[in-house]
Design an enzyme around this catalytic site. Structure first.
Site, PDB file in Angstrom:
ATOM      1  N   GLU A 226       0.858  -1.189   0.000  1.00  0.00           N
ATOM      2  CA  GLU A 226       0.000   0.000   0.000  1.00  0.00           C
ATOM      3  C   GLU A 226       0.889   1.232   0.000  1.00  0.00           C
ATOM      4  O   GLU A 226       0.624   2.208  -0.671  1.00  0.00           O
ATOM      5  CB  GLU A 226      -0.924  -0.009   1.233  1.00  0.00           C
ATOM      6  CG  GLU A 226      -1.803   1.238   1.289  1.00  0.00           C
ATOM      7  CD  GLU A 226      -2.893   1.201   2.343  1.00  0.00           C
ATOM      8  OE1 GLU A 226      -3.240   0.106   2.835  1.00  0.00           O
ATOM      9  OE2 GLU A 226      -3.419   2.277   2.685  1.00  0.00           O
ATOM     10  N   ARG A 304      -7.699   2.751  13.218  1.00  0.00           N
ATOM     11  CA  ARG A 304      -8.566   1.596  12.986  1.00  0.00           C
ATOM     12  C   ARG A 304      -8.547   0.656  14.196  1.00  0.00           C
ATOM     13  O   ARG A 304      -9.556   0.007  14.501  1.00  0.00           O
ATOM     14  CB  ARG A 304      -8.191   0.866  11.691  1.00  0.00           C
ATOM     15  CG  ARG A 304      -9.224  -0.124  11.221  1.00  0.00           C
ATOM     16  CD  ARG A 304      -8.907  -0.713   9.851  1.00  0.00           C
ATOM     17  NE  ARG A 304      -9.469   0.045   8.754  1.00  0.00           N
ATOM     18  CZ  ARG A 304     -10.737  -0.031   8.336  1.00  0.00           C
ATOM     19  NH1 ARG A 304     -11.593  -0.858   8.919  1.00  0.00           N
ATOM     20  NH2 ARG A 304     -11.168   0.705   7.328  1.00  0.00           N
ATOM     21  N   THR A 434     -10.616   4.868   6.675  1.00  0.00           N
ATOM     22  CA  THR A 434     -10.949   5.727   7.815  1.00  0.00           C
ATOM     23  C   THR A 434     -10.590   7.181   7.508  1.00  0.00           C
ATOM     24  O   THR A 434     -11.139   8.093   8.107  1.00  0.00           O
ATOM     25  CB  THR A 434     -10.208   5.263   9.080  1.00  0.00           C
ATOM     26  OG1 THR A 434      -8.807   5.280   8.812  1.00  0.00           O
ATOM     27  CG2 THR A 434     -10.641   3.865   9.474  1.00  0.00           C
ATOM     28  N   GLU A 707     -10.645  -8.091   3.873  1.00  0.00           N
ATOM     29  CA  GLU A 707      -9.963  -8.166   5.163  1.00  0.00           C
ATOM     30  C   GLU A 707     -10.727  -8.883   6.292  1.00  0.00           C
ATOM     31  O   GLU A 707     -10.115  -9.591   7.085  1.00  0.00           O
ATOM     32  CB  GLU A 707      -9.616  -6.746   5.642  1.00  0.00           C
ATOM     33  CG  GLU A 707      -8.578  -6.053   4.797  1.00  0.00           C
ATOM     34  CD  GLU A 707      -8.522  -4.566   5.112  1.00  0.00           C
ATOM     35  OE1 GLU A 707      -9.458  -3.834   4.723  1.00  0.00           O
ATOM     36  OE2 GLU A 707      -7.560  -4.141   5.769  1.00  0.00           O
TER      37      GLU A 707
HETATM   38  N1  MTE Z   1      -6.043 -11.325  -1.531  1.00  0.00           N
HETATM   39  C1  MTE Z   1      -4.986 -11.678  -2.305  1.00  0.00           C
HETATM   40  N2  MTE Z   1      -5.036 -12.819  -3.005  1.00  0.00           N
HETATM   41  N3  MTE Z   1      -3.854 -10.900  -2.356  1.00  0.00           N
HETATM   42  C2  MTE Z   1      -3.753  -9.740  -1.623  1.00  0.00           C
HETATM   43  O1  MTE Z   1      -2.731  -9.050  -1.695  1.00  0.00           O
HETATM   44  N4  MTE Z   1      -4.846  -8.208  -0.028  1.00  0.00           N
HETATM   45  C3  MTE Z   1      -5.836  -8.088   1.039  1.00  0.00           C
HETATM   46  C4  MTE Z   1      -7.195  -8.565   0.548  1.00  0.00           C
HETATM   47  N5  MTE Z   1      -7.096  -9.843  -0.087  1.00  0.00           N
HETATM   48  C5  MTE Z   1      -4.868  -9.354  -0.802  1.00  0.00           C
HETATM   49  C6  MTE Z   1      -6.011 -10.182  -0.817  1.00  0.00           C
HETATM   50  C7  MTE Z   1      -5.975  -6.738   1.543  1.00  0.00           C
HETATM   51  S1  MTE Z   1      -4.906  -6.184   2.724  1.00  0.00           S
HETATM   52  C8  MTE Z   1      -6.976  -5.920   1.119  1.00  0.00           C
HETATM   53  S2  MTE Z   1      -7.186  -4.368   1.772  1.00  0.00           S
HETATM   54  C9  MTE Z   1      -7.899  -6.321   0.061  1.00  0.00           C
HETATM   55  O2  MTE Z   1      -7.670  -7.631  -0.414  1.00  0.00           O
HETATM   56  C10 MTE Z   1      -7.768  -5.340  -1.098  1.00  0.00           C
HETATM   57  O3  MTE Z   1      -8.570  -5.685  -2.170  1.00  0.00           O
HETATM   58  P1  MTE Z   1     -10.144  -5.344  -2.189  1.00  0.00           P
HETATM   59  O4  MTE Z   1     -10.277  -3.930  -1.768  1.00  0.00           O
HETATM   60  O5  MTE Z   1     -10.504  -5.586  -3.591  1.00  0.00           O
HETATM   61  O6  MTE Z   1     -10.797  -6.273  -1.235  1.00  0.00           O
HETATM   62  N1  HPA Z   2      -7.390   1.010   5.417  1.00  0.00           N
HETATM   63  C1  HPA Z   2      -6.340   0.959   4.596  1.00  0.00           C
HETATM   64  N2  HPA Z   2      -5.620   1.999   4.282  1.00  0.00           N
HETATM   65  C2  HPA Z   2      -5.943   3.168   4.834  1.00  0.00           C
HETATM   66  C3  HPA Z   2      -7.020   3.293   5.690  1.00  0.00           C
HETATM   67  C4  HPA Z   2      -7.782   2.158   6.000  1.00  0.00           C
HETATM   68  O1  HPA Z   2      -8.748   2.226   6.761  1.00  0.00           O
HETATM   69  N3  HPA Z   2      -7.102   4.574   6.083  1.00  0.00           N
HETATM   70  C5  HPA Z   2      -6.093   5.194   5.477  1.00  0.00           C
HETATM   71  N4  HPA Z   2      -5.384   4.363   4.715  1.00  0.00           N
HETATM   72 MO1  MOS Z   3      -5.211  -3.673   2.964  1.00  0.00          MO
HETATM   73  S1  MOS Z   3      -4.165  -3.686   4.743  1.00  0.00           S
HETATM   74  O1  MOS Z   3      -6.098  -2.220   3.433  1.00  0.00           O
HETATM   75  O2  MOS Z   3      -4.015  -3.169   1.892  1.00  0.00           O
END
Ligand code: MTE
Ligand code: HPA
Ligand code: MOS
Length: 771
Positions: A226, A304, A434, A707
């Site tokens: 990120e 968070r 957030t 998550e």
């Molecule tokens: N799933 C896979 N296969 N690979 C990833 O890197 N990241 C996780 C989750 N699932 C991840 C994953 C995290 S930390 C987040 S925030 C979300 O996927 C991000 O994708 P989304 O917003 O589409 O759920």
């Molecule tokens: N999740 C992930 N990344 C972020 C967030 C959060 O809630 N707030 C700011 N960056």
């Molecule tokens: Mo997920 S920790 O919000 O990349």
């Protein structure tokens, strides 16, 4: 619909950063990092690296043409160290060479002299020494100080919670290519192309529009990309700027593990008060977050944590305080759950203590305190539905919880050295960044004259199935087959100012933007179709199975005909749209607001078996009822639930980050840092989706899923504790996570530990004696 990447993945055809054909004369970078955790750089001899054959450039802080600053929230982090270092693994210099081997040889040739300073690795020690990042935050509801009077019991405790290494399959990497007219294109493995774009621009002193970042997909991020992919893109771009040649940087696993931050370890002191019937009256926590040597995203992660300090429960009097504590570890960062897991761990630990003292089953205490519709969280937002109760009851009933209890109690009566345990783990996770302003996204949609469609969004495919979700959304919205839809790479020239793909919100934000863009095109072509068909109202025109319908009846016109004709009639077949989540806000002065669009909830039952002589254990089963609204794609969502669960189980069991006294990472390879594998995972994983739980906000009623399931894993910690108590009801166990087999063994046999301590012999003879 299958995951659209599945075939490419299985055949090994999926392209990642370093699968792109190599441009001529491409150079390779390697990073010289601080060998010590804290001190002044007395002198650093880079010349020796220059003498290595193949080395083209050796760059340090003074070679940065723009600003040497990469802090994403607080400006406290240099790209390359300047004069002092604050953690082992902190980048000091970049070596650019004709091969990766030569670049690493160059790194090895560098010598430096340091004036070492004392180090801090413990967040509480940092706190006591005033090493604080940002300002401590406190959320409060009710009046805890007054409420202690009303409690029948008051308990205090401390949780020590471990961090976690991301172990994305694709380590951090980037390739930077100089282009015509002072432009640099960066192919990056990042969750945040715009963070890479604006930070590369900053360190080079360029405008944003001179940097193009392109991401096809990434081999996992889990939060680790990120923000911490940004310096990697900067190193490659800095090298490209200096040499005028394409430069690629690929960290190997141990470099990645030593250099990058992880999930934040916490030490958290709590105090909880309850009535004799198990109703929780008051709860107070003090979280000491181990932030590492720079802020990174720590303040947002802490926020968070505070928002999730009461998990799925309503407690009328709460005071939660958190502080980001600066230590001499790599800056810790986002990791799936983003501080939520640590917050939830502590309240679950506190409820466990209450159950022990009241001599009631923990699930009775949990069940009595669940959030109901309309109950407030400590930050003021009201819980909107009854889905916590629904998933709780559905889990206990449909998986026959009574039967599980009876079976496990019987097993434990029948066995001396093997004990089973169970725990129920409810999860309530807030959806939205957030940081309110980050809840925005854009999409760009083109329909070509043959009826095929191109979609670009600001979202990153990281294995979570985003592209499959977007293709599904586009196919539904247009009324055409998914095979007509191509999802393009994520590129900063097509989508500007995107937020990172994070906070489980990528499909929500980018999916809605996609629908809005498609609706623009649809309204144009439907108006045109109404004219062609000689009907008055375009509202009655729909598209289904690629057929153009009027009042639900076939018109003889199909998708491809219509697009052809619309093109010849000079109707625009492209659109760009913007989406922002409405009605979310937070007032940091009052520490009140409605930061989340909604909450995702669910409940899991975890069962384990513990070998009490060896400390070894199995996770036998995890049974879940999860609220994911109306799934866009059940297989994709199930993959996210199982994957998240695996990471949560690993976090509280075998994944044990170890640093030595000097702040050096000992668990620096996958041989000594144990992630769950297929054998570790329970043979029995059952997942049910809560019925009738459509989201009003998510595309087609879907809910975020990335998550929340991770936190079901926390149940394994308490299931293991349950089995430990079955073996040693006479002992009190510390609330330390992870519960590795070694730690369990030591906890179950403290007498043995004392024996070991009293001996003054070598480990080898001790082991022989013990045997
Ligand atoms: N799933 C896979 N296969 N690979 C990833 O890197 N990241 C996780 C989750 N699932 C991840 C994953 C995290 S930390 C987040 S925030 C979300 O996927 C991000 O994708 P989304 O917003 O589409 O759920
Ligand atoms: N999740 C992930 N990344 C972020 C967030 C959060 O809630 N707030 C700011 N960056
Ligand atoms: Mo997920 S920790 O919000 O990349």
């Amino acid at each position: 619909m299958k995951n659209i990447d599945a075939v490419f993945h299985v055949r090994g055809e999926s392209e990642y950063v370093d699968d792109l054909p190599q441009p001529a004369e491409m150079l390779f970078a390697a990073i010289y990092c601080s060998p010590i955790a804290h001190g002044k750089i007395v002198q650093c001899d880079l010349k020796k690296a220059n003498d290595i054959p193949g080395v083209a450039a050796v760059l340090s802080a003074k070679d940065i043409p723009g600003e040497n600053q990469i802090g994403p929230i607080i400006q406290d982090e240099l790209l390359l160290a300047d004069g002092e270092v604050h953690y082992a693994g902190q980048p000091i210099a970049v070596v650019i060479a004709s091969t990766p081997q030569a670049a690493r040889k160059g790194v090895k040739a560098i010598t430096a002299e340091f004036d070492e300073s004392p180090i801090i690795t413990d967040p509480k020690v940092a706190y006591q020494m005033g090493e604080i990042i940002g300002t401590p935050r406190t959320l409060a509801i009710g009046d805890v100080d007054a409420a202690w009077e009303e409690c029948d019991i008051i308990l205090e405790g401390t949780c020590t919670i471990g961090g976690q290494e991301h172990v994305y399959l694709e380590t951090q990497r980037a390739r930077a290519i100089p282009m015509e007219g002072n432009v640099i294109r960066v192919h990056a493995s990042t969750q945040s192309p715009y963070a890479t774009q604006r930070t590369v621009a900053k360190i080079l002193g360029f405008h944003h529009n001179q940097i193009e970042v392109d991401v096809k997909r990434i081999g996992g991020g889990f939060g680790g990309k990120e923000d911490q992919a940004t310096p990697i893109g900067c190193f490659a771009a800095l090298g490209a700027w200096h040499t005028g040649k394409p430069v690629e940087l690929v960290l190997n696993r141990s470099e990645d593990m030593r250099m990058t931050g992880k999930r934040h370890p916490y030490i958290s002191d709590f105090k909880i008060g309850a009535a004799n019937d198990g109703i929780i009256v008051a709860f107070e926590v003090n979280h000491y977050q181990n932030s590492g040597a720079a802020a990174d995203l720590s303040t947002a992660v802490l926020e968070r944590t505070l928002y999730h300090s009461t998990n799925s429960y309503f407690i009328p009097n709460v005071q939660v305080t958190g502080t980001c504590c600066r230590t001499n570890l790599p800056p810790n960062t986002a990791f799936r759950g983003f501080g939520g897991p640590q917050g939830m761990f502590v309240i679950e630990a506190a409820l466990e203590k209450v159950a022990e003292v009241l001599n009631k089953p923990k699930e009775e205490i949990q069940g009595k305190n669940l959030l109901k519709r309309g109950d407030p969280f400590p930050f003021g937002q009201l819980f909107q539905n009854n889905h916590i109760q629904r998933t709780w009851e559905d889990t206990l009933n449909s998986y026959d919880f009574d039967g599980i209890q009876t079976r496990i109690d019987q097993f434990n009566r029948d066995h001396f050295a093997t004990k089973k345990g169970y725990a129920v783990m409810p999860v309530c996770f807030g959806i939205s960044f957030t940081t309110t302003f980050m809840n925005q996204a854009s999409a760009l949609v083109h329909v070509y004259t043959d009826g095929s469609v191109s979609v670009t969004t600001g979202g990153i495919e990281m294995g979570q199935g985003l592209y499959t979700n977007i293709a599904k959304i586009a196919s539904e919205a247009f009324g055409i087959g998914p095979e007509r839809i191509k999802i393009e790479s994520t590129n900063t020239t097509r989508i500007a100012n995107m937020s990172p793909s994070a906070a489980s919100s990528t499909t929500l934000l980018n999916g809605n933007a996609t629908v809005l863009a498609i609706n623009q095109i649809l309204s144009r072509i439907k108006k045109f179709a109404a004219e062609k068909l000689n009907v008055t109202s375009a509202d009655k025109i729909t598209i289904s199975d690629e057929k153009i319908l009027h009042n639900g009846r076939e018109t003889g016109l199909n998708w491809c005909d219509l697009i052809q004709k619309a093109y010849l009639a000079r109707i625009g077949l492209s659109a760009h749209a913007f989406f922002a989540t409405q009605d979310i806000w937070f007032d940091k002065k009052k520490e009140k607001g409605e930061p989340f669009a909604y909450h995702v909830v669910g409940t899991a039952i975890v069962e384990v078996t513990l070998d009490c002589i060896r400390g070894r254990y199995d996770i036998d089963s995890v049974k879940i009822v999860h609220d994911l609204g109306r799934p866009l794609n059940e297989r994709v969502d199930l993959g996210q639930i199982e994957g998240g669960l695996a990471q949560g189980l690993g976090w509280v069991t075998t994944e044990d980050l170890q640093y030595d006294q000097k702040g050096q990472l000992l668990s620096n390879a996958l041989a000594n840092y144990k992630v769950p594998d297929v054998y570790f995972m329970p043979d029995d994983i059952q997942v049910k989706f809560l019925e009738d739980a459509d989201s009003e906000l998510g595309p087609y009623g879907s809910k975020a899923v990335g998550e929340p399931p991770l936190m079901y894993g926390i149940g394994a910690y308490f299931a293991l504790r349950h089995s430990m108590k079955a073996f040693r009801p006479d002992l009190e166990f510390a609330l330390h996570s992870p519960l590795t087999p070694e730690k369990i063994l030591m906890s179950l046999h403290p007498e043995l530990l004392n024996d070991l301590k009293n001996h003054d012999t070598s480990p080898v003879s001790l082991a022989e004696e013990t045997i």
